[in-house]
Design a protein around this motif. Sequence first.
Motif, short mmCIF file in Angstrom:
data_model
loop_
_atom_site.label_atom_id
_atom_site.label_comp_id
_atom_site.label_asym_id
_atom_site.label_seq_id
_atom_site.Cartn_x
_atom_site.Cartn_y
_atom_site.Cartn_z
N VAL A 1 -6.76 -0.93 -7.68
CA VAL A 1 -6.55 0.25 -6.85
C VAL A 1 -7.65 1.23 -7.17
O VAL A 1 -7.92 1.53 -8.34
CB VAL A 1 -5.16 0.89 -7.12
CG1 VAL A 1 -5.00 2.21 -6.38
CG2 VAL A 1 -4.05 -0.09 -6.78
N VAL B 1 6.85 -4.56 -7.32
CA VAL B 1 5.51 -3.99 -7.23
C VAL B 1 5.35 -3.02 -8.40
O VAL B 1 6.13 -2.06 -8.54
CB VAL B 1 5.30 -3.25 -5.90
CG1 VAL B 1 3.88 -2.67 -5.83
CG2 VAL B 1 5.55 -4.19 -4.73
N HIS B 2 4.36 -3.28 -9.25
CA HIS B 2 4.11 -2.46 -10.43
C HIS B 2 2.71 -1.88 -10.33
O HIS B 2 1.73 -2.63 -10.22
CB HIS B 2 4.25 -3.32 -11.70
CG HIS B 2 4.00 -2.56 -12.96
ND1 HIS B 2 4.90 -1.69 -13.49
CD2 HIS B 2 2.93 -2.57 -13.76
CE1 HIS B 2 4.41 -1.18 -14.60
NE2 HIS B 2 3.21 -1.69 -14.79
N VAL B 3 2.61 -0.56 -10.38
CA VAL B 3 1.32 0.13 -10.32
C VAL B 3 1.10 0.81 -11.66
O VAL B 3 1.88 1.69 -12.05
CB VAL B 3 1.29 1.17 -9.17
CG1 VAL B 3 -0.09 1.79 -9.06
CG2 VAL B 3 1.71 0.53 -7.86
N ALA C 1 -5.99 2.15 -10.66
CA ALA C 1 -4.92 1.37 -11.28
C ALA C 1 -5.09 -0.10 -11.01
O ALA C 1 -6.05 -0.53 -10.33
CB ALA C 1 -3.57 1.84 -10.72
N SER D 1 3.05 6.26 -5.43
CA SER D 1 2.92 6.39 -6.88
C SER D 1 2.03 7.58 -7.26
O SER D 1 2.17 8.13 -8.34
CB SER D 1 2.35 5.11 -7.50
OG SER D 1 0.94 5.02 -7.29
N GLN E 1 0.83 -1.20 0.00
CA GLN E 1 0.00 0.00 0.00
C GLN E 1 0.86 1.25 0.00
O GLN E 1 0.54 2.24 -0.66
CB GLN E 1 -0.95 0.02 1.20
CG GLN E 1 -1.81 1.28 1.28
CD GLN E 1 -2.65 1.53 0.04
OE1 GLN E 1 -3.44 0.68 -0.37
NE2 GLN E 1 -2.49 2.69 -0.58
N LEU F 1 -5.45 0.01 -2.20
CA LEU F 1 -5.68 -1.37 -2.62
C LEU F 1 -7.12 -1.72 -2.27
O LEU F 1 -7.58 -1.42 -1.16
CB LEU F 1 -4.73 -2.32 -1.89
CG LEU F 1 -3.24 -2.16 -2.18
CD1 LEU F 1 -2.42 -2.99 -1.20
CD2 LEU F 1 -2.92 -2.55 -3.62
N VAL G 1 1.89 1.95 -3.50
CA VAL G 1 0.75 2.49 -4.24
C VAL G 1 0.56 3.97 -3.87
O VAL G 1 0.39 4.82 -4.75
CB VAL G 1 -0.53 1.68 -3.95
CG1 VAL G 1 -1.76 2.37 -4.54
CG2 VAL G 1 -0.40 0.26 -4.51
N CYS H 1 -2.46 -2.98 -9.40
CA CYS H 1 -1.18 -3.18 -8.72
C CYS H 1 -0.83 -4.66 -8.84
O CYS H 1 -1.56 -5.52 -8.34
CB CYS H 1 -1.28 -2.77 -7.25
SG CYS H 1 0.22 -3.12 -6.31
N THR I 1 -2.56 -9.68 -8.56
CA THR I 1 -2.96 -8.39 -9.11
C THR I 1 -4.16 -7.89 -8.32
O THR I 1 -5.14 -8.62 -8.15
CB THR I 1 -3.32 -8.51 -10.61
OG1 THR I 1 -2.16 -8.99 -11.31
CG2 THR I 1 -3.74 -7.17 -11.19
#
Length: 131
Positions: free
Chosen positions: A97, A126-128, A29, A24, A18, A102, A21, A31, A94
């Motif tokens: 968001v 971690v990809h957002v 989104a 970011s 979190q 989240l 996220v 995540c 996955t």
Amino acid sequence: MEIRTAGRGFTNVTSQVQAVVSRSGIRTALCTVFIQHTSASLVIQENADPNVLRDLGEWLSELAPESRAWVHDDEGPDDMPAHARCAVTKTSETIPVNAGRLTLGTWQGLYVWEHRARPHSRKLVVHVAGD
């Protein structure tokens, strides 16, 4: 991100993910969290009753026991069972968001599931991606 586990069992990483996220700045989104290992996995599971995690751990230990005659045991008796346990779980999750948060359910948490007996340092990507 790097997560230190205490050995076999679950490490709740919800708040750390979190935080990524939140940093970011993305409000809507997806995540994706990916673990870069073959003897630990990721799971979204109940975060209220620790007996759920205990029962899951015991069930998976029965599914891939250390007592089986595994051929691959280069790093000890928990080596191949950890790989087998990882094979039937997941290396990524996955999570949607919304409003920068989240969108896990009330009783859900994201966990690193360590399948090895001793503590390890585990790397998560971690990809957002969103608006």
